[in-house]
Design a protein around this motif. Structure first.
Motif, PDB file in Angstrom:
ATOM      1  N   PHE A 177       0.809  -1.231   0.000  1.00 39.98           N
ATOM      2  CA  PHE A 177       0.000   0.000   0.000  1.00 39.98           C
ATOM      3  C   PHE A 177       0.837   1.275   0.000  1.00 39.98           C
ATOM      4  O   PHE A 177       0.298   2.366   0.180  1.00 39.98           O
ATOM      5  CB  PHE A 177      -0.979   0.050   1.195  1.00 39.98           C
ATOM      6  CG  PHE A 177      -1.853  -1.154   1.320  1.00 39.98           C
ATOM      7  CD1 PHE A 177      -2.936  -1.320   0.478  1.00 39.98           C
ATOM      8  CD2 PHE A 177      -1.583  -2.138   2.260  1.00 39.98           C
ATOM      9  CE1 PHE A 177      -3.759  -2.434   0.580  1.00 39.98           C
ATOM     10  CE2 PHE A 177      -2.386  -3.263   2.373  1.00 39.98           C
ATOM     11  CZ  PHE A 177      -3.482  -3.411   1.535  1.00 39.98           C
ATOM     12  N   SER A 178       2.171   1.175  -0.163  1.00 44.58           N
ATOM     13  CA  SER A 178       2.993   2.385  -0.110  1.00 44.58           C
ATOM     14  C   SER A 178       3.035   3.108  -1.462  1.00 44.58           C
ATOM     15  O   SER A 178       3.591   4.196  -1.558  1.00 44.58           O
ATOM     16  CB  SER A 178       4.411   2.046   0.356  1.00 44.58           C
ATOM     17  OG  SER A 178       5.044   1.184  -0.571  1.00 44.58           O
ATOM     18  N   GLY A 179       2.476   2.484  -2.511  1.00 44.18           N
ATOM     19  CA  GLY A 179       2.439   3.149  -3.812  1.00 44.18           C
ATOM     20  C   GLY A 179       3.547   2.714  -4.752  1.00 44.18           C
ATOM     21  O   GLY A 179       3.870   3.426  -5.703  1.00 44.18           O
ATOM     22  N   HIS A 210      -3.314  -0.653  -5.936  1.00 46.75           N
ATOM     23  CA  HIS A 210      -4.459  -0.712  -5.033  1.00 46.75           C
ATOM     24  C   HIS A 210      -5.426   0.444  -5.267  1.00 46.75           C
ATOM     25  O   HIS A 210      -6.568   0.407  -4.820  1.00 46.75           O
ATOM     26  CB  HIS A 210      -3.981  -0.728  -3.582  1.00 46.75           C
ATOM     27  CG  HIS A 210      -3.315  -2.011  -3.213  1.00 46.75           C
ATOM     28  ND1 HIS A 210      -1.953  -2.125  -3.047  1.00 46.75           N
ATOM     29  CD2 HIS A 210      -3.821  -3.245  -3.013  1.00 46.75           C
ATOM     30  CE1 HIS A 210      -1.648  -3.374  -2.752  1.00 46.75           C
ATOM     31  NE2 HIS A 210      -2.755  -4.076  -2.726  1.00 46.75           N
ATOM     32  N   SER A 211      -4.961   1.487  -5.952  1.00 49.59           N
ATOM     33  CA  SER A 211      -5.873   2.605  -6.233  1.00 49.59           C
ATOM     34  C   SER A 211      -6.534   2.467  -7.601  1.00 49.59           C
ATOM     35  O   SER A 211      -7.281   3.341  -8.024  1.00 49.59           O
ATOM     36  CB  SER A 211      -5.096   3.921  -6.139  1.00 49.59           C
ATOM     37  OG  SER A 211      -4.021   3.891  -7.059  1.00 49.59           O
ATOM     38  N   LEU A 237       6.632   4.961   1.819  1.00 48.06           N
ATOM     39  CA  LEU A 237       5.954   4.574   3.053  1.00 48.06           C
ATOM     40  C   LEU A 237       4.450   4.628   2.816  1.00 48.06           C
ATOM     41  O   LEU A 237       3.980   5.398   1.985  1.00 48.06           O
ATOM     42  CB  LEU A 237       6.337   5.534   4.187  1.00 48.06           C
ATOM     43  CG  LEU A 237       7.827   5.577   4.556  1.00 48.06           C
ATOM     44  CD1 LEU A 237       8.098   6.684   5.546  1.00 48.06           C
ATOM     45  CD2 LEU A 237       8.295   4.240   5.107  1.00 48.06           C
ATOM     46  N   ALA A 238       3.728   3.803   3.540  1.00 53.08           N
ATOM     47  CA  ALA A 238       2.259   3.870   3.484  1.00 53.08           C
ATOM     48  C   ALA A 238       1.794   4.667   4.706  1.00 53.08           C
ATOM     49  O   ALA A 238       2.605   5.286   5.405  1.00 53.08           O
ATOM     50  CB  ALA A 238       1.689   2.456   3.490  1.00 53.08           C
ATOM     51  N   ILE A 239       0.492   4.653   4.957  1.00 51.95           N
ATOM     52  CA  ILE A 239      -0.070   5.313   6.131  1.00 51.95           C
ATOM     53  C   ILE A 239      -0.521   4.222   7.095  1.00 51.95           C
ATOM     54  O   ILE A 239      -1.251   3.311   6.703  1.00 51.95           O
ATOM     55  CB  ILE A 239      -1.307   6.172   5.738  1.00 51.95           C
ATOM     56  CG1 ILE A 239      -0.964   7.178   4.633  1.00 51.95           C
ATOM     57  CG2 ILE A 239      -1.918   6.855   6.961  1.00 51.95           C
ATOM     58  CD1 ILE A 239       0.056   8.208   5.012  1.00 51.95           C
ATOM     59  N   ALA A 291      -1.133  -1.823   6.308  1.00 58.63           N
ATOM     60  CA  ALA A 291       0.092  -1.060   6.554  1.00 58.63           C
ATOM     61  C   ALA A 291       0.136  -0.627   8.013  1.00 58.63           C
ATOM     62  O   ALA A 291      -0.884  -0.194   8.563  1.00 58.63           O
ATOM     63  CB  ALA A 291       0.113   0.163   5.638  1.00 58.63           C
ATOM     64  N   ARG A 292       1.294  -0.790   8.658  1.00 56.82           N
ATOM     65  CA  ARG A 292       1.462  -0.369  10.059  1.00 56.82           C
ATOM     66  C   ARG A 292       2.805   0.338  10.235  1.00 56.82           C
ATOM     67  O   ARG A 292       3.796  -0.022   9.613  1.00 56.82           O
ATOM     68  CB  ARG A 292       1.449  -1.586  10.991  1.00 56.82           C
ATOM     69  CG  ARG A 292       0.157  -2.385  10.982  1.00 56.82           C
ATOM     70  CD  ARG A 292      -0.722  -2.076  12.166  1.00 56.82           C
ATOM     71  NE  ARG A 292      -1.868  -2.991  12.196  1.00 56.82           N
ATOM     72  CZ  ARG A 292      -1.983  -4.001  13.040  1.00 56.82           C
ATOM     73  NH1 ARG A 292      -1.041  -4.232  13.943  1.00 56.82           N
ATOM     74  NH2 ARG A 292      -3.052  -4.786  13.006  1.00 56.82           N
ATOM     75  N   CYS A 293       2.834   1.292  11.145  1.00 56.71           N
ATOM     76  CA  CYS A 293       4.085   1.973  11.494  1.00 56.71           C
ATOM     77  C   CYS A 293       4.902   1.068  12.406  1.00 56.71           C
ATOM     78  O   CYS A 293       4.413   0.027  12.855  1.00 56.71           O
ATOM     79  CB  CYS A 293       3.795   3.308  12.177  1.00 56.71           C
ATOM     80  SG  CYS A 293       3.159   3.099  13.847  1.00 56.71           S
TER      81      CYS A 293
END
Ligand code: ADP
Ligand code: ZN
Length: 209
Positions: free
Chosen positions: A19-21, A59-60, A143-145, A176-178
């Motif tokens: 999910f980070s693009g 994913h988008s 990075l994702a959110i 996605a997780r920090c």
């Protein structure tokens, strides 16, 4: 990248969690190459049949046609001599051989753009991506959110109990997780926390909600 001039190839790597693009960024770079009328070939491992077979889809919902390969050396077999730019998505599923293949392509004068997960569901380096990073001319880490707290997310959290390195499937299996919210081993954490005592809900016994 404009520091390399003339007929020389190079390797660009795009990494980050799910999910980070990465696919979006790969598609963006490949589209621009196509707009510049460069000859582009795009590959992805057959293992990733997300959405459609012969297309990389983000994913988008962005998409670009691609060729499925079951192993990295197939990229060399399918390579057309006049191709100038080679895009590869989900490179972490192509094994060590992909490093050799990318190096060969760059040595042949191709611009090679590779995207893949740099860490696995436990947060460990996901081979062969670290080796690709070592030989690349240019590296982009995305990075994702974090879905828990909204901070930048570097990890891919697996939501199903499985010890398999590769569990491909519905995107609902991952989030996605920090680094603070990431749980590399949720099953173990649950075991250590002991049995969960469910609170009695008033009225639940006779079906009232
Ligand atoms: P990757 O290839 O790294 O898995 P994609 O390019 O397929 O990523 O998808 C990126 C898109 O995913 C974002 O533009 C956004 O629309 C969507 N998305 C869904 N969940 C998240 C999240 N937690 N953080 C960032 N983007 C997300
Ligand atoms: Zn978080």
């Amino acid at each position: 990248m404009d520091i390399v001039k003339g007929n020389m190839g190079w390797i660009e790597v795009v990494v980050g969690p799910m999910f980070s693009g990465k696919s979006e960024e790969l598609i963006r770079r490949l589209r621009r190459a196509e707009i510049a009328r460069q000859r582009v070939q795009i590959f992805k491992p057959a293992i990733d049949s997300r959405y459609t077979a012969n297309e990389i889809v983000s994913h988008s919902g962005l998409g670009i046609p691609s060729d499925n390969v079951s192993k990295a050396s197939e990229i060399l077999e399918k390579l057309q001599p006049r191709t100038e730019v080679v895009g590869i998505d989900e490179a972490q599923f192509l094994g060590d051989e992909v490093v050799e293949v990318c190096t060969k392509l760059a040595n042949l004068g191709k611009r090679v753009i590779v995207a893949g997960l740099d860490t696995d569901y436990r947060g460990r380096p996901f081979e062969p991506m670290p080796r690709l990073l070592a030989v690349a001319e240019e590296i982009t880490k995305l990075l994702a959110i974090c879905v828990r707290c909204g901070n930048p997310a570097v990890h891919t959290q697996r939501l199903v109990d499985s010890e398999e390195l590769i569990v491909v499937g519905a995107t609902e299996m991952y989030e996605a997780r920090c680094r603070r919210c990431f749980e590399p081993n949720p099953a173990q954490a649950r075991k250590e926390a002991g049995p969960v005592i469910m609170p009695r809900i008033r009225g639940a016994a006779n079906g009232a909600a």
